[in-house]
Design a protein around this motif. Sequence first.
Motif, PDB file in Angstrom:
ATOM      1  N   ASN A  21       0.810  -1.215   0.000  1.00 13.39           N
ATOM      2  CA  ASN A  21       0.000   0.000   0.000  1.00 13.39           C
ATOM      3  C   ASN A  21       0.844   1.266   0.000  1.00 13.39           C
ATOM      4  O   ASN A  21       0.325   2.354  -0.252  1.00 13.39           O
ATOM      5  N   ILE A  22       2.134   1.131   0.291  1.00 19.15           N
ATOM      6  CA  ILE A  22       2.978   2.317   0.467  1.00 19.15           C
ATOM      7  C   ILE A  22       3.916   2.547  -0.708  1.00 19.15           C
ATOM      8  O   ILE A  22       3.977   3.644  -1.260  1.00 19.15           O
ATOM      9  N   LEU A  23       4.616   1.513  -1.119  1.00 21.15           N
ATOM     10  CA  LEU A  23       5.718   1.722  -2.038  1.00 21.15           C
ATOM     11  C   LEU A  23       5.289   2.140  -3.434  1.00 21.15           C
ATOM     12  O   LEU A  23       5.978   2.910  -4.097  1.00 21.15           O
ATOM     13  N   GLY A  24       4.140   1.645  -3.886  1.00 21.55           N
ATOM     14  CA  GLY A  24       3.651   2.069  -5.201  1.00 21.55           C
ATOM     15  C   GLY A  24       3.449   3.569  -5.247  1.00 21.55           C
ATOM     16  O   GLY A  24       3.878   4.260  -6.170  1.00 21.55           O
ATOM     17  N   LYS A  25       2.795   4.119  -4.220  1.00 20.74           N
ATOM     18  CA  LYS A  25       2.583   5.567  -4.139  1.00 20.74           C
ATOM     19  C   LYS A  25       3.910   6.290  -3.944  1.00 20.74           C
ATOM     20  O   LYS A  25       4.161   7.339  -4.523  1.00 20.74           O
ATOM     21  N   GLN A  26       4.775   5.714  -3.129  1.00 27.13           N
ATOM     22  CA  GLN A  26       6.036   6.354  -2.798  1.00 27.13           C
ATOM     23  C   GLN A  26       6.908   6.512  -4.039  1.00 27.13           C
ATOM     24  O   GLN A  26       7.561   7.527  -4.230  1.00 27.13           O
ATOM     25  N   TYR A  27       6.907   5.485  -4.900  1.00 32.69           N
ATOM     26  CA  TYR A  27       7.772   5.534  -6.065  1.00 32.69           C
ATOM     27  C   TYR A  27       7.358   6.613  -7.059  1.00 32.69           C
ATOM     28  O   TYR A  27       8.170   7.106  -7.826  1.00 32.69           O
ATOM     29  N   SER A  28       6.094   6.980  -7.058  1.00 32.30           N
ATOM     30  CA  SER A  28       5.639   8.019  -7.978  1.00 32.30           C
ATOM     31  C   SER A  28       6.315   9.352  -7.694  1.00 32.30           C
ATOM     32  O   SER A  28       6.431  10.199  -8.568  1.00 32.30           O
ATOM     33  N   SER A  29       6.765   9.550  -6.440  1.00 30.45           N
ATOM     34  CA  SER A  29       7.444  10.798  -6.080  1.00 30.45           C
ATOM     35  C   SER A  29       8.807  10.512  -5.455  1.00 30.45           C
ATOM     36  O   SER A  29       9.296  11.269  -4.642  1.00 30.45           O
ATOM     37  N   HIS A  30       9.405   9.400  -5.862  1.00 30.03           N
ATOM     38  CA  HIS A  30      10.653   8.929  -5.246  1.00 30.03           C
ATOM     39  C   HIS A  30      11.839   9.679  -5.844  1.00 30.03           C
ATOM     40  O   HIS A  30      12.346   9.326  -6.897  1.00 30.03           O
ATOM     41  N   GLN A  31      12.272  10.727  -5.173  1.00 29.16           N
ATOM     42  CA  GLN A  31      13.352  11.573  -5.673  1.00 29.16           C
ATOM     43  C   GLN A  31      14.661  11.366  -4.912  1.00 29.16           C
ATOM     44  O   GLN A  31      15.715  11.766  -5.373  1.00 29.16           O
ATOM     45  N   SER A  32      14.595  10.779  -3.728  1.00 33.01           N
ATOM     46  CA  SER A  32      15.799  10.644  -2.898  1.00 33.01           C
ATOM     47  C   SER A  32      16.637   9.447  -3.344  1.00 33.01           C
ATOM     48  O   SER A  32      16.244   8.676  -4.205  1.00 33.01           O
ATOM     49  N   GLY A  33      17.807   9.336  -2.716  1.00 35.18           N
ATOM     50  CA  GLY A  33      18.659   8.188  -3.002  1.00 35.18           C
ATOM     51  C   GLY A  33      18.373   7.015  -2.096  1.00 35.18           C
ATOM     52  O   GLY A  33      19.095   6.015  -2.109  1.00 35.18           O
ATOM     53  N   THR A  34      17.332   7.103  -1.291  1.00 32.31           N
ATOM     54  CA  THR A  34      16.992   6.035  -0.351  1.00 32.31           C
ATOM     55  C   THR A  34      16.570   4.774  -1.098  1.00 32.31           C
ATOM     56  O   THR A  34      15.814   4.827  -2.069  1.00 32.31           O
ATOM     57  N   ARG A  35      17.047   3.632  -0.610  1.00 30.41           N
ATOM     58  CA  ARG A  35      16.615   2.336  -1.162  1.00 30.41           C
ATOM     59  C   ARG A  35      15.615   1.712  -0.197  1.00 30.41           C
ATOM     60  O   ARG A  35      15.804   1.773   1.021  1.00 30.41           O
ATOM     61  N   PHE A  36      14.574   1.107  -0.766  1.00 28.49           N
ATOM     62  CA  PHE A  36      13.518   0.515   0.044  1.00 28.49           C
ATOM     63  C   PHE A  36      13.733  -0.989   0.197  1.00 28.49           C
ATOM     64  O   PHE A  36      13.966  -1.702  -0.777  1.00 28.49           O
ATOM     65  N   ILE A  37      13.663  -1.439   1.452  1.00 27.18           N
ATOM     66  CA  ILE A  37      13.743  -2.862   1.767  1.00 27.18           C
ATOM     67  C   ILE A  37      12.363  -3.328   2.214  1.00 27.18           C
ATOM     68  O   ILE A  37      11.734  -2.691   3.056  1.00 27.18           O
TER      69      ILE A  37
END
Length: 513
Positions: free
Chosen positions: A111-127
């Motif tokens: 529920n989170i990462l799909g939305k997050q990637y649409s505005s994912h501008q940082s260099g953070t990697r998601f685990i």
Amino acid sequence: MGVVNITKNTTMICAPLMAQSVEQVLSNMYQAKAEGADVVEIRLDCINNFQPGKDLEIILTKKPLPVLIVYRPKWAGGLYEGDEHKRLEALHLAEDLGADYVDFELKVASNILGKQYSSHQSGTRFIVSCNLDCETPSEEDLGYLVSRMQATGADIIKLVFSVNDITEIARIFQLLSHCQVPIIAYSVGERGFVSQLLSPKFNGALVYGSLKGTPVSGLPTVESLRQTYKVGHINADTKVFGLISKPVGHSKGPILHNPTFRHVNYNGIYVPMFVDDLKKFFSTYSSPDFAGFSVGFPYKEAVMKFCDEVHPLAQAIAAVNTIIRRPSDGKLIGYNTDCEASITAIEDAIKERGYKNGTASFGSPLAGRMFVLAGAGGAGRALAFGAKSRGARVVIFDIDFERAKSLASDVMGAARPFEDILNFQPEKGAILANATPLGMHPNTDRVPVSEETLRDYQLVFDAVYTPRKTRLLKDAEAAGAIIVSGVEMFLRQAIGQFNLFTGKEGKCLLIFL
């Protein structure tokens, strides 16, 4: 501090930090860097009175090395019991403030990462992580689970297993080898310990190691990963050797064999293997990657039936302490390096005392002596046959009297019930050898020999080598006997094992003791 890029072909060392204050987190981060960690995993749920805005800014602006942020709720095995929305807000804030990695549980990731990637501008990697508290899933179920995790859009996936048997770890290794995205997968606990050590061989993205002074149950230390096991040098071609035993935590084999492998440029790793079922173990780890094994308590006799061939000396002793997988056909060949190792250690100690006293003699100093042996298991059998080969008269005590009688028959010796050892009166100048686990840490009880009879033994040998000087040896030394530590036997048998493992000369093992 830039991101250390976790990839499928690179294994990083991560130190988990579960400090209760921000000040301690900062201190631990610098300690982790000094000890050789590449990354630290910070558990926000462990920090008392955690204040996201203030605390995260301090942590992330002062970090000396890359940071993986975890904020684990109670339903996923963590400590956080507050509002779920606020927890997730804190994780998003960590990304905004420059966290290198942020961990989301599978339950919330979709529920989170799909939305997050649409505005994912940082260099953070998601685990995306999943903690499996139940029995290790089947290969099919694991494949389905990994597909679900990859579908969330994760940069890295993480699976933590709870295994009941070392054979279940084989599924973890298979998963690491075949996953198409960077993956962290391991098990905790003594039976899962080897999953951390061998993760680099199977393309694991991250291995965990605890810091000095803050051990984490079931994890190696950062220092041992970096120094003893040299995980940064492990690759797909690394041959695996290990100690098959139960328990296994006392073993000094890794700190002896691993540096020696590197000293002679042999691409191998030696690891402790907590084994419950020999049949399952050998049927599971049957590939050429698992090239050889040391065999410890209580398996030196039982392991013989799993060998395809047994060396004549080991066959005579009926105990195997070393197994080699023959490269040409994959067959398991059993050997015994304990026999000569233990007897020569005893002989050399007596000869050295003789030289000091000016009474050195030719031949074996054991010839004609009474050799009192406590324990008729694998190590005891090696000692008994060695003593007999030198002309000693062997008297055997074992808690299993039938086993003692069987060994006595094999070496033309005498057998006594174990309880009789307390008041047994040896001949003057006799040898006493302990081949039982008594005295091994944390069980510090010694073989129940009376203080009076200890004075009659010229030499006392203890096969236990953890601790180096057991209570039996301390008491024997106080009584005036020559003492020989199990370390002497351990080192000598390890030289023999090293030669069998590698086909190379193993005397350089001496420099690593």
